[in-house]
Design a protein around this motif. Structure first.
Motif, PDB file in Angstrom:
ATOM      1  N   LYS A  81       0.869  -1.184   0.000  1.00 48.99           N
ATOM      2  CA  LYS A  81       0.000   0.000   0.000  1.00 48.99           C
ATOM      3  C   LYS A  81       0.895   1.219   0.000  1.00 48.99           C
ATOM      4  CE  LYS A  81      -1.615   3.367   2.503  1.00 48.99           C
ATOM      5  NZ  LYS A  81      -0.564   4.261   3.027  1.00 48.99           N
ATOM      6  N   HIS A  82       0.513   2.252  -0.735  1.00 47.33           N
ATOM      7  CA  HIS A  82       1.365   3.440  -0.776  1.00 47.33           C
ATOM      8  C   HIS A  82       0.489   4.671  -0.932  1.00 47.33           C
ATOM      9  CE1 HIS A  82       5.652   4.594  -1.215  1.00 47.33           C
ATOM     10  NE2 HIS A  82       5.117   5.724  -1.643  1.00 47.33           N
ATOM     11  N   SER A  83       0.890   5.735  -0.272  1.00 46.47           N
ATOM     12  CA  SER A  83       0.151   6.993  -0.384  1.00 46.47           C
ATOM     13  C   SER A  83       0.979   7.968  -1.210  1.00 46.47           C
ATOM     14  CB  SER A  83      -0.075   7.531   1.025  1.00 46.47           C
ATOM     15  OG  SER A  83      -0.221   8.922   0.996  1.00 46.47           O
ATOM     16  N   THR A  84       0.292   8.843  -1.935  1.00 43.90           N
ATOM     17  CA  THR A  84       1.033   9.844  -2.712  1.00 43.90           C
ATOM     18  C   THR A  84       1.505  10.982  -1.806  1.00 43.90           C
ATOM     19  OG1 THR A  84      -1.041  10.954  -3.278  1.00 43.90           O
ATOM     20  CG2 THR A  84      -0.189   9.353  -4.860  1.00 43.90           C
ATOM     21  N   GLY A  85       1.158  10.925  -0.535  1.00 38.93           N
ATOM     22  CA  GLY A  85       1.707  11.897   0.420  1.00 38.93           C
ATOM     23  C   GLY A  85       0.679  12.867   0.936  1.00 38.93           C
ATOM     24  N   LEU A 167      16.337  14.891  -3.404  1.00 42.71           N
ATOM     25  CA  LEU A 167      16.582  16.096  -4.211  1.00 42.71           C
ATOM     26  C   LEU A 167      15.276  16.827  -4.519  1.00 42.71           C
ATOM     27  CD1 LEU A 167      18.788  17.642  -5.851  1.00 42.71           C
ATOM     28  CD2 LEU A 167      18.145  16.236  -7.810  1.00 42.71           C
ATOM     29  N   ARG A 168      14.246  16.074  -4.903  1.00 44.76           N
ATOM     30  CA  ARG A 168      12.950  16.690  -5.233  1.00 44.76           C
ATOM     31  C   ARG A 168      12.356  17.394  -4.022  1.00 44.76           C
ATOM     32  NH1 ARG A 168       9.659  11.985  -6.520  1.00 44.76           N
ATOM     33  NH2 ARG A 168       7.957  13.446  -6.828  1.00 44.76           N
ATOM     34  N   ASP A 169      12.590  16.786  -2.845  1.00 45.99           N
ATOM     35  CA  ASP A 169      12.034  17.332  -1.598  1.00 45.99           C
ATOM     36  C   ASP A 169      12.428  18.792  -1.392  1.00 45.99           C
ATOM     37  OD1 ASP A 169      10.827  17.385   0.918  1.00 45.99           O
ATOM     38  OD2 ASP A 169      12.572  16.572   1.941  1.00 45.99           O
ATOM     39  N   SER A 182       6.622   7.447 -11.188  1.00 49.16           N
ATOM     40  CA  SER A 182       7.820   6.594 -11.321  1.00 49.16           C
ATOM     41  C   SER A 182       8.434   6.334  -9.951  1.00 49.16           C
ATOM     42  CB  SER A 182       8.839   7.234 -12.264  1.00 49.16           C
ATOM     43  OG  SER A 182       9.102   8.563 -11.855  1.00 49.16           O
ATOM     44  N   SER A 183       8.400   7.330  -9.068  1.00 49.63           N
ATOM     45  CA  SER A 183       8.961   7.151  -7.733  1.00 49.63           C
ATOM     46  C   SER A 183       8.176   6.079  -6.971  1.00 49.63           C
ATOM     47  CB  SER A 183       8.916   8.495  -6.993  1.00 49.63           C
ATOM     48  OG  SER A 183       9.051   8.327  -5.612  1.00 49.63           O
ATOM     49  N   ILE A 184       6.860   6.217  -6.993  1.00 54.76           N
ATOM     50  CA  ILE A 184       6.049   5.249  -6.235  1.00 54.76           C
ATOM     51  C   ILE A 184       6.123   3.864  -6.875  1.00 54.76           C
ATOM     52  CG2 ILE A 184       3.671   4.627  -5.595  1.00 54.76           C
ATOM     53  CD1 ILE A 184       3.143   7.538  -5.000  1.00 54.76           C
ATOM     54  N   SER A 186       8.260   2.498  -8.898  1.00 52.78           N
ATOM     55  CA  SER A 186       9.553   1.787  -8.850  1.00 52.78           C
ATOM     56  C   SER A 186       9.677   1.086  -7.494  1.00 52.78           C
ATOM     57  CB  SER A 186      10.724   2.748  -9.088  1.00 52.78           C
ATOM     58  OG  SER A 186      10.776   3.729  -8.069  1.00 52.78           O
ATOM     59  N   LYS A 187       9.197   1.731  -6.436  1.00 53.73           N
ATOM     60  CA  LYS A 187       9.262   1.089  -5.106  1.00 53.73           C
ATOM     61  C   LYS A 187       8.296  -0.088  -5.010  1.00 53.73           C
ATOM     62  CE  LYS A 187       8.861   5.013  -2.589  1.00 53.73           C
ATOM     63  NZ  LYS A 187       9.205   6.152  -3.447  1.00 53.73           N
ATOM     64  N   LYS A 188       7.146   0.009  -5.703  1.00 55.10           N
ATOM     65  CA  LYS A 188       6.160  -1.079  -5.619  1.00 55.10           C
ATOM     66  C   LYS A 188       6.587  -2.287  -6.462  1.00 55.10           C
ATOM     67  CE  LYS A 188       5.186   0.880  -3.041  1.00 55.10           C
ATOM     68  NZ  LYS A 188       5.094   0.681  -1.606  1.00 55.10           N
TER      69      LYS A 188
END
Ligand code: URA
Length: 433
Positions: A81-85, A167-169, A182-184, A186-188
């Motif tokens: 499960k992942h949230s976009t934040g 870096l994006r942060d 792509s960030s989310i 790639s982790k999934k």
């Protein structure tokens, strides 16, 4: 190939080749491409987006920047499960124990705080010793013994995302559909999972400010998942207001622990139960969402899933007694109570305003080098739509920074007292396959 030419190509909206994208990602991970060059590339993506071909290549390059875990020797089903934040979003800490209780193993990669939003890895690091950098062998052992394990990006696992994320942060380049997707994903995609639930946040505290961009992000991630044969469901959820009452790091782990003991706020309960119910129906533990939700609400009320959170934190070397004895470990030098000037109903102007306030109190990073103060944060004594009398406390700020006037002003700027109750649903839409 030349870095400056490739970055300029993106700036001029000319499609990059797979070879160019691989080279860019590999060069960044091996530190031949510098942060300032990658920041320029990211900014060009924020303005010009990526084509589907570029996005597929970029996501693949991120996955291939490190190793992919297998779960041989562990019996599933496996869920992620992942949230976009979002602000106050501690869902994973409740979701994972809930589904683990029903025999679904949670094999998950999480991130740190990003922009005004908090991150699961930072929150868990409030428990001294806790680490999200574990070997594949240890990851499997914990899945077998506890039933859930959460890792962070590392030098071995999606190192490209680890570097890009940090870096994006701090370069204003978070809110791009392609960079988030792509960030989310790639982790999934580096860890097997039979069910992936994506919580796409919409509203002032989210990176997607309106439903149509949230739907676009959702369909982009579903598309990436499908190309790897993954079963992805999406919840679009409300982030016009913070989730729950706690915003920060340790304070959110404490709220998750309380929620797992039946003492959670309504919006947080509903979101976690819905996400877990989607997983338990996708993995065929229950036939219907309604039955699953009923059982999950019972599980929150009887506290029977709580020990999974504690066991997992301990298995990853964290001191969970710090959460059980919260006041002893997480007191701050300064506590400021923000009181209501008049009677009415509370409305926070924007969730991201509260996210930034929490960051300024010490709970988030403004530069890559910043350290997080785990005890800093905000407790919302009143949430959106709640009745308040004149002089009652609306929120309490916790900080070790001596800047009372600034913090009190910043907090007051976020508060409106209205004559009308505003109750917005937390779940806005479900997209299931
Ligand atoms: N979560 C992530 O993992 N990455 C993003 O870019 C945003 C939220």
């Amino acid at each position: 190939m030349n870095f400056s030419n490739v970055i300029s190509k993106k700036k001029n909206n000319i499609e990059l080749t797979e070879q160019e994208i691989n080279w860019l990602v590999e060069s960044y991970v091996s530190e031949k491409l510098k942060d300032y060059q990658m920041a320029a590339f990211n900014m060009a993506v924020c303005f010009n987006g990526m084509t589907n071909t570029e996005l597929a290549a970029f996501t693949k390059a991120m996955i291939n920047s490190g190793i992919t875990y297998n779960l041989d020797g562990v019996t599933g089903p496996f869920a992620d499960k992942h949230s976009t934040g979002g602000v106050g979003d501690k869902t994973s800490l409740i979701f994972a124990p809930l589904v683990a209780k029903f025999g679904v193993k949670v094999s998950k990669l999480s991130g740190r705080g990003l922009g005004q939003t908090g991150g699961t890895i930072d929150k868990l690091e409030s428990c001294t010793g806790w680490t999200g950098e574990i070997s594949e062998t240890r990851f499997k052992e914990i899945l077998n013994t506890v039933g859930l394990s959460i890792m962070g990006q590392s030098k071995e696992v999606v190192p490209a995302d680890k570097k890009l994320y940090a870096l994006r942060d701090v370069t204003g380049t978070v809110d791009s559909i392609e960079l988030i997707a792509s960030s989310i994903m790639s982790k999934k995609l580096v860890v097997p999972a039979d069910s992936i639930i994506l919580d796409v946040k919409v509203g002032s505290g989210a990176f997607m400010k309106d439903i149509s961009s949230a739907e676009k992000l959702a369909s982009t991630m579903i598309g990436l998942g499908k190309s790897y044969n993954r079963n992805v469901s999406v919840m679009l959820t409300n982030m016009d207001k913070p989730l729950g009452r706690a915003i920060g790091n340790a304070i959110e782990v404490k709220e998750a622990w309380d929620t797992l003991h039946g003492k959670g706020p309504d919006d947080l309960n509903e979101l976690c139960v819905t996400a877990a119910a989607l997983t338990l129906t996708q993995t065929k533990i229950f036939n219907s969402l309604e039955t699953a939700k009923k059982e999950l609400y019972k599980t929150l009320a009887d506290g029977s899933a709580a020990h999974y959170l504690k066991d997992f934190v301990i298995a990853q070397n964290g001191d969970f007694s710090m959460i059980e004895n919260y006041e002893k470990y997480f007191t701050t030098k300064y506590q400021h109570e923000i009181v209501a000037p008049k009677e009415g109903y509370v409305k926070f102007k924007s969730a991201d305003g509260l996210g930034y306030l929490s960051m300024h109190l010490g709970a988030g990073r403004e530069t890559k080098e910043d350290n997080i103060d785990f005890s800093a944060g905000i407790y919302l004594n009143k949430v959106n739509g709640e009745k308040v009398e004149a002089g009652q406390v609306i929120m309490t700020l916790y900080t070790n920074i001596d800047d009372k006037t600034r913090f009190i002003n910043e907090a007051n700027e976020q508060i409106l007292i209205t004559d009308q109750i505003e109750q917005e649903p937390v779940i806005l839409k479900l997209i299931t396959q």
